[in-house]
Structures are given as C-alpha cells and as structure tokens.
Design a protein around this motif. Sequence first.
Motif, PDB file in Angstrom:
ATOM      1  N   SER A   1       0.812  -1.219   0.000  1.00 20.43           N
ATOM      2  CA  SER A   1       0.000   0.000   0.000  1.00 20.43           C
ATOM      3  C   SER A   1       0.847   1.271   0.000  1.00 20.43           C
ATOM      4  CB  SER A   1      -0.934   0.006   1.215  1.00 20.43           C
ATOM      5  OG  SER A   1      -0.191  -0.055   2.417  1.00 20.43           O
ATOM      6  N   PHE A   2       2.174   1.142   0.202  1.00 19.92           N
ATOM      7  CA  PHE A   2       3.036   2.320   0.280  1.00 19.92           C
ATOM      8  C   PHE A   2       3.877   2.534  -0.967  1.00 19.92           C
ATOM      9  CE2 PHE A   2       2.602   0.803   4.731  1.00 19.92           C
ATOM     10  CZ  PHE A   2       1.950   1.916   5.257  1.00 19.92           C
ATOM     11  N   ILE A   3       3.893   1.550  -1.874  1.00 22.85           N
ATOM     12  CA  ILE A   3       4.775   1.612  -3.034  1.00 22.85           C
ATOM     13  C   ILE A   3       3.969   1.886  -4.297  1.00 22.85           C
ATOM     14  CG2 ILE A   3       6.362   0.284  -4.489  1.00 22.85           C
ATOM     15  CD1 ILE A   3       7.218  -1.225  -1.978  1.00 22.85           C
ATOM     16  N   ALA A   4       4.410   2.874  -5.076  1.00 22.68           N
ATOM     17  CA  ALA A   4       3.796   3.178  -6.375  1.00 22.68           C
ATOM     18  C   ALA A   4       4.903   3.265  -7.421  1.00 22.68           C
ATOM     19  CB  ALA A   4       3.024   4.494  -6.314  1.00 22.68           C
ATOM     20  N   VAL A   5       4.702   2.625  -8.570  1.00 15.56           N
ATOM     21  CA  VAL A   5       5.696   2.603  -9.640  1.00 15.56           C
ATOM     22  C   VAL A   5       5.049   3.121 -10.914  1.00 15.56           C
ATOM     23  CG1 VAL A   5       7.315   1.203 -10.977  1.00 15.56           C
ATOM     24  CG2 VAL A   5       6.835   0.607  -8.589  1.00 15.56           C
ATOM     25  N   GLU A   6       5.726   4.081 -11.568  1.00 13.69           N
ATOM     26  CA  GLU A   6       5.244   4.622 -12.836  1.00 13.69           C
ATOM     27  C   GLU A   6       6.362   4.546 -13.869  1.00 13.69           C
ATOM     28  OE1 GLU A   6       3.844   8.552 -12.254  1.00 13.69           O
ATOM     29  OE2 GLU A   6       2.212   7.987 -10.886  1.00 13.69           O
ATOM     30  N   GLY A   7       5.980   4.289 -15.120  1.00 13.94           N
ATOM     31  CA  GLY A   7       6.961   4.238 -16.198  1.00 13.94           C
ATOM     32  C   GLY A   7       7.254   2.839 -16.684  1.00 13.94           C
ATOM     33  N   THR A   8       6.630   1.835 -16.092  1.00  8.80           N
ATOM     34  CA  THR A   8       6.784   0.461 -16.542  1.00  8.80           C
ATOM     35  C   THR A   8       5.574  -0.336 -16.070  1.00  8.80           C
ATOM     36  OG1 THR A   8       8.319  -1.418 -16.648  1.00  8.80           O
ATOM     37  CG2 THR A   8       7.999  -0.388 -14.503  1.00  8.80           C
ATOM     38  N   GLU A   9       5.411  -1.533 -16.580  1.00 11.20           N
ATOM     39  CA  GLU A   9       4.260  -2.358 -16.207  1.00 11.20           C
ATOM     40  C   GLU A   9       4.402  -2.848 -14.766  1.00 11.20           C
ATOM     41  OE1 GLU A   9       1.727  -6.218 -17.893  1.00 11.20           O
ATOM     42  OE2 GLU A   9       3.776  -5.836 -18.593  1.00 11.20           O
ATOM     43  N   THR A  10       3.309  -2.787 -14.029  1.00 13.63           N
ATOM     44  CA  THR A  10       3.300  -3.293 -12.654  1.00 13.63           C
ATOM     45  C   THR A  10       2.175  -4.313 -12.500  1.00 13.63           C
ATOM     46  OG1 THR A  10       1.865  -1.480 -11.908  1.00 13.63           O
ATOM     47  CG2 THR A  10       4.248  -1.175 -11.688  1.00 13.63           C
ATOM     48  N   PHE A  11       2.225  -5.066 -11.408  1.00 14.65           N
ATOM     49  CA  PHE A  11       1.270  -6.136 -11.171  1.00 14.65           C
ATOM     50  C   PHE A  11       0.753  -6.066  -9.732  1.00 14.65           C
ATOM     51  CE2 PHE A  11       4.459  -7.325 -14.240  1.00 14.65           C
ATOM     52  CZ  PHE A  11       3.712  -7.823 -15.316  1.00 14.65           C
ATOM     53  N   VAL A  12      -0.562  -6.241  -9.598  1.00 10.75           N
ATOM     54  CA  VAL A  12      -1.170  -6.265  -8.280  1.00 10.75           C
ATOM     55  C   VAL A  12      -1.260  -7.711  -7.826  1.00 10.75           C
ATOM     56  CG1 VAL A  12      -3.220  -5.744  -6.920  1.00 10.75           C
ATOM     57  CG2 VAL A  12      -2.484  -4.174  -8.726  1.00 10.75           C
ATOM     58  N   ASP A  13      -0.711  -7.971  -6.648  1.00  6.96           N
ATOM     59  CA  ASP A  13      -0.661  -9.343  -6.138  1.00  6.96           C
ATOM     60  C   ASP A  13      -1.391  -9.402  -4.797  1.00  6.96           C
ATOM     61  OD1 ASP A  13      -0.066 -11.916  -5.435  1.00  6.96           O
ATOM     62  OD2 ASP A  13       1.981 -11.485  -4.810  1.00  6.96           O
ATOM     63  N   ASP A  14      -2.527 -10.101  -4.779  1.00  9.40           N
ATOM     64  CA  ASP A  14      -3.309 -10.227  -3.554  1.00  9.40           C
ATOM     65  C   ASP A  14      -2.864 -11.414  -2.694  1.00  9.40           C
ATOM     66  OD1 ASP A  14      -4.869  -8.038  -4.215  1.00  9.40           O
ATOM     67  OD2 ASP A  14      -6.270  -9.254  -5.389  1.00  9.40           O
ATOM     68  N   ALA A  15      -1.942 -12.220  -3.217  1.00 14.08           N
ATOM     69  CA  ALA A  15      -1.504 -13.410  -2.481  1.00 14.08           C
ATOM     70  C   ALA A  15      -0.259 -13.076  -1.665  1.00 14.08           C
ATOM     71  CB  ALA A  15      -1.204 -14.544  -3.450  1.00 14.08           C
TER      72      ALA A  15
END
Length: 385
Positions: free
Chosen positions: A78-92
């Motif tokens: 919840s504290f990390i944000a990345v812009e400029g490349t593809e990111t993935f949300v991982d609920d596991a």
Amino acid sequence: MDTVESTLPPPWPPAGGEPPAGDPRAGSADEPRPKWSPRRKWVVGSLAVAVVGLLSGAVFWRLPYYTLSPGAVRDTESFIAVEGTETFVDDAGTISYLTVSVKQATPLEVLAAWIDPAVEVVEAERILGDQTPQENRELNLQLMAGSKDSATYQALSRMGYDIPTDGTGAVVASVADDVPAAAVLTRGDTIVSVDGESVALSDELIDALSTRSPGDVVELGVQALDSDDTRVEAVELVGRPDDPSQPMLGITTFTRDLSFDFPVDVTIDSGRVGGPSAGLAFTLGILDALTPDSVTGGTKVATTGTMELDGQVGPVGGVHQKVVAARRAGVDLMMVPAAEIDEARRYADGLRVEPVEDLDDALAVLATVGGGDAVLPAEAVSTPS
C-alpha cells in the motif's frame, strides 16, 4: 404476616433521616460538630498535595531513559507506487516491514516495562548519542530516505536496469562501542575523504578501506551534521569479528545526498517512520510490484534489515521487539540480518525466522515457499526509452 427476626442492625440513619428521640446514637441538637484544627488541615492538605505530585511525576516526569516496545507491522504494497513500466497487483501474501515504538520513559512506564518482557528500557545516550531529539529525528528521516533509494536501486538493478549514482559522502549511522573510531566519530558525521582521496558514496568508503589492513591508521576527512567544515581524524582500523584479517572502522554508513538517475519513477510513502531498517522489505516490495507472480509465494512475510547499494543486508536495532510484533501479527516467515539471528530466534516462539546476508539470500529463502528466485524473470529487462 410472618415475623422475620434478624441480627442485623437497623439502617443508620433510619429511613426517615433523623434517629428517633431518645436513641443513644442521636446526640444533642445543640452539641457542636467537631472541627479540624488548622494544624490538622495543614497536614492533610500537605499529604494530598504530595500524593498528587507523586502520581503526576509517575505519569508525566520524563527520565533520561527510553522504552523500546513492539511497533507496527506494515504491508509495503500500500506504500509503493511505480510509474513508467508495467506493474502487477498481487493479492496473495504480503511483504511487511516492522517498527519499534521508541518513547522517552516516565517512572510509570519504566515500571510497566519491568513487568512486560517485550519492552526494553535503555539509556537516552544509546538512542540519541550526542544529538538532541530533533537532530536524531532528522537523521532518522535521512536514513529512511536513503533506505528507500537503496531499495529502489537494488530492485531495479535486479530487474536489469542500468542506474547512474552520485552522492556527497558517507554518513555515519552507527559506531560500535569497542573500536578506536568511537573516540572521534559519532552518528551524523559524514566521511568525505580517506587519506586525501575523495569519498562520494558509502561504497567508495568500503572500497578505500578494503585495500588496508587491521592496525593501519587512516586519515578521514569528516564533516559534522549540518556543517561544511572538514576536520581530519586519524583512526586505527581493526579486524572484522568474522574475519580478523579484514579491516574495518566498526561503523555503518549511508550515502549523503544520494542521487540516482532512475529509469522509472518509484515512490514509497513511509509517513513519519524514520530509520533505515525497512530497506530489505522495500526492495522485495518493489520486486513484487514488477513481477507477475507473488515474490512471497502467497505467504505473510515480514523482514527487517538495511539494504546497501551492493545488496548487503545490514544489522538493525530492536530485533527483540520486531520479532514480538511479527509474531503477534500472525506472520508466517520473518527474515533478519544474519548477525542478529540468535536474538531473533530467542523470541520467535514458533515463528519461522531465517538469517540473510544479502538480497540473494532473501530471494533464496522466499524460493522455499514458492516465491523469490522461483518467480523472478530470468532475463534482464531493457531500459524503457
């Protein structure tokens, strides 16, 4: 109606309020009420003031000691944000960092710490050194900023990015008590040269010392916190505890004014939390955001440890309290700096705790639960244009 006999006295005074006439407990209507003498009033008043003063002192009087108690377990996602490349949300699974609640103690809190084995009382000097509380706070915020940059550098480098780096010296984060450097260096000092050779990065200080031997005396150019004036200190090197043939100053450092030319924008919101010990957690959190599969293998992971630019995981404080916090939060796996594994396992009480020397070790441990090296992409990514 049945008659009930009782040995209990009637209520006093009776329900009517005044005792019946002739009752020996009634007394005379003209009999004066007893009065307190001035001396008695003074004594009672003084005792009351003393009791209030003692209670207030126990609650509000600050001692030259601090309490260390288990703090929060914070999920990095919840504290990390990345812009400029593809990111993935991982609920596991989760990757969390751990905090220690540090507070100047009152007598009441010292008593509570004596009762609670998870709370430790330490002298103020161990927390502040020669700094004021405000200076210590500012240094810890610098340490946090440095840890976030180092974590971003390590994570992006692991993903194959090339990242130019610069700085203005190696800031002293801690000094061992039993080394010659303790006589001339303190937290917040910045080393800007070794034997006249400029030092811009913390790694450059390590490289400069690696060519010396234990017993050698080096001349360090040093700047105090918030000062541009440079003094020269002659310091004898000592051998490392794990390898006496290798030299060291006996300090930990981070780069002042550390700057990177990052190819992607990584933001980490650490709020008001200070210190460098979330570096490993942030590194793994960024890798998790950049990886399709779960770096944790779907488990609840907590870590503590600094992240150096060369990938080494450095020691931290408050391991006792952090293990207790992780255990209470229901964490599945905790990783700590290898030098502190014995202390961590002393308080684990069934929690799996693993030692790590560097990022490679951490990823290898996570591979045992289906994450880490097992899910990271094998090929290096190309830097986006």
